[in-house]
Design an enzyme around this catalytic site. Sequence first.
Site, mmCIF file in Angstrom:
data_model
loop_
_atom_site.group_PDB
_atom_site.id
_atom_site.type_symbol
_atom_site.label_atom_id
_atom_site.label_comp_id
_atom_site.label_asym_id
_atom_site.label_seq_id
_atom_site.Cartn_x
_atom_site.Cartn_y
_atom_site.Cartn_z
ATOM 1 N N ARG A 147 28.442 27.227 -6.972
ATOM 2 C CA ARG A 147 27.377 26.263 -7.220
ATOM 3 C C ARG A 147 27.418 25.731 -8.651
ATOM 4 O O ARG A 147 26.652 24.834 -9.006
ATOM 5 C CB ARG A 147 26.003 26.909 -6.969
ATOM 6 C CG ARG A 147 25.736 27.269 -5.527
ATOM 7 C CD ARG A 147 24.418 28.012 -5.364
ATOM 8 N NE ARG A 147 23.278 27.130 -5.256
ATOM 9 C CZ ARG A 147 22.612 26.907 -4.111
ATOM 10 N NH1 ARG A 147 22.946 27.505 -3.006
ATOM 11 N NH2 ARG A 147 21.583 26.096 -4.099
ATOM 12 N N TYR A 150 27.624 21.980 -9.878
ATOM 13 C CA TYR A 150 26.365 21.229 -9.788
ATOM 14 C C TYR A 150 25.379 21.724 -10.847
ATOM 15 O O TYR A 150 24.868 20.942 -11.646
ATOM 16 C CB TYR A 150 25.791 21.419 -8.390
ATOM 17 C CG TYR A 150 24.528 20.639 -8.108
ATOM 18 C CD1 TYR A 150 24.562 19.267 -7.875
ATOM 19 C CD2 TYR A 150 23.292 21.290 -8.034
ATOM 20 C CE1 TYR A 150 23.393 18.559 -7.587
ATOM 21 C CE2 TYR A 150 22.131 20.588 -7.747
ATOM 22 C CZ TYR A 150 22.187 19.226 -7.515
ATOM 23 O OH TYR A 150 21.030 18.530 -7.221
ATOM 24 N N VAL A 192 18.725 22.611 4.363
ATOM 25 C CA VAL A 192 18.021 23.413 5.357
ATOM 26 C C VAL A 192 17.100 22.588 6.249
ATOM 27 O O VAL A 192 17.058 22.784 7.461
ATOM 28 C CB VAL A 192 17.295 24.599 4.673
ATOM 29 C CG1 VAL A 192 16.122 24.161 3.817
ATOM 30 C CG2 VAL A 192 16.870 25.614 5.684
ATOM 31 N N PHE A 196 17.777 22.368 10.270
ATOM 32 C CA PHE A 196 16.848 22.980 11.235
ATOM 33 C C PHE A 196 16.288 21.914 12.185
ATOM 34 O O PHE A 196 16.177 22.153 13.391
ATOM 35 C CB PHE A 196 15.696 23.695 10.508
ATOM 36 C CG PHE A 196 16.095 25.000 9.850
ATOM 37 C CD1 PHE A 196 17.414 25.456 9.879
ATOM 38 C CD2 PHE A 196 15.150 25.791 9.214
ATOM 39 C CE1 PHE A 196 17.784 26.662 9.270
ATOM 40 C CE2 PHE A 196 15.498 26.999 8.612
ATOM 41 C CZ PHE A 196 16.816 27.424 8.634
ATOM 42 N N GLN A 281 14.539 33.027 -4.547
ATOM 43 C CA GLN A 281 13.193 32.453 -4.497
ATOM 44 C C GLN A 281 13.132 31.215 -5.391
ATOM 45 O O GLN A 281 13.869 31.107 -6.373
ATOM 46 C CB GLN A 281 12.150 33.477 -4.945
ATOM 47 C CG GLN A 281 12.455 34.132 -6.273
ATOM 48 C CD GLN A 281 11.425 35.184 -6.664
ATOM 49 O OE1 GLN A 281 10.551 35.528 -5.884
ATOM 50 N NE2 GLN A 281 11.527 35.676 -7.883
#
Length: 319
Positions: A147, A150, A192, A196, A281
């Site tokens: 990651r 980015y 996400v 979904f 989180q």
Amino acid sequence: MRHYDSIKRVMVTGGAGFLGSHLCERLLAEGNDVLCVDNYFTGRRANIAHLLDNPNFEVMRHDVTFPLYVEVDEIYNLACPAAPIHYQYDPVQTTKVSVHGAINVLGLAKRTKAKVFQASTSEVYGDPSVHPQKEDYWGNVNPIGLRSCYDEGKRCAETLFFDYHRQNGVRIKVARIFNTYGPRMHVNDGRVVSNFVVQALRGEDITLYGDGSQTRSFCYCDDLVEGFLRLMASGDEVTGPMNLGNPVEFTIKELAEIVIELVGAKSKLIYKELPSDDPKQRQPDISFAKETLSWEPKITLKEGLVKTIGYFDESLRNE
Ligand code: NAD
Ligand code: UDP
């Protein structure tokens, strides 16, 4: 020569992307002259097709890693792939877009004396050890992981923004955007909410990475764009960095359950491996934005998801 000096000339890099297209639409509705700059890496012409007849709208195919010479009053710098599968596709290019892109828009802002807004990200906090995240937290970022192109690219862009501000007096507005969703997200972008919703609409299983206990806080795009405009309109002393996002936190499993309920799907939850460096989180502390801009999100997750589901439902029918 311009005959309508009250109209602001606003450039939006990444204007054909998910957030950029909503921003262009809103800026046009407010009566601005809008120049949308995009190389269509993840953006699509379809996102801005409905704006093309507007005489105040202009589109330029351009890669922001190269300099651009135009005359503008304000710049919103959004160009950069944002979804992990997109920014990991060509990680060297991702860092270049953030770093060279920042240098180019800042150079343009320096020459034209334009105000310049940077779409930074909650990823500058990495996998945070402070919760919720406030702007004075310096972050916990892996500099060499998948990651990092980015996260570190965006961190370096922030450094450039503040150095151009201190060294050259460039008027800057740095927003740290937390997970935002809505219509015009790419069906395949792997983030996400789009994953979904598309899985539920297709009646497929919902893919939870890890045990689904990691958290995110989801902001609807219209709320975020309102924050962008208010930050840009704030006094020159307000440089940011400023968190913009919705502080209501959900686990990824809760999100899956809400999507299944709203779609009325029979999808099952299935568990897949957690990607590396996936933050456990994430929740913004938005007290700075509240105090300074009188801004906070108004659209609940369920309300925003209903609009998003409607968009994907129509997109999938037209496939
Ligand atoms: P997106 O991928 O839909 O939009 C990015 C746009 O930038 C696309 O239109 C793409 O074609 C364009 N682009 C990429 N490389 C370019 C280049 N070299 N030259 C010109 N254009 C280029 O993603 P998005 O979600 O709309 O994100 C927009 C911005 O907001 C990004 O900078 C992203 O990092 C930031 N951001 C988004 C979120 C979010 O949750 N959506 C969160 C944090 C930060
Ligand atoms: N995620 C998931 N299933 C998916 C896509 C994503 O469980 O099909 C998880 C992902 O591992 C992360 C969270 O959802 O913990 C948010 O992922 P996204 O890619 O949307 O954004 P991030 O906040 O990680 O940049």
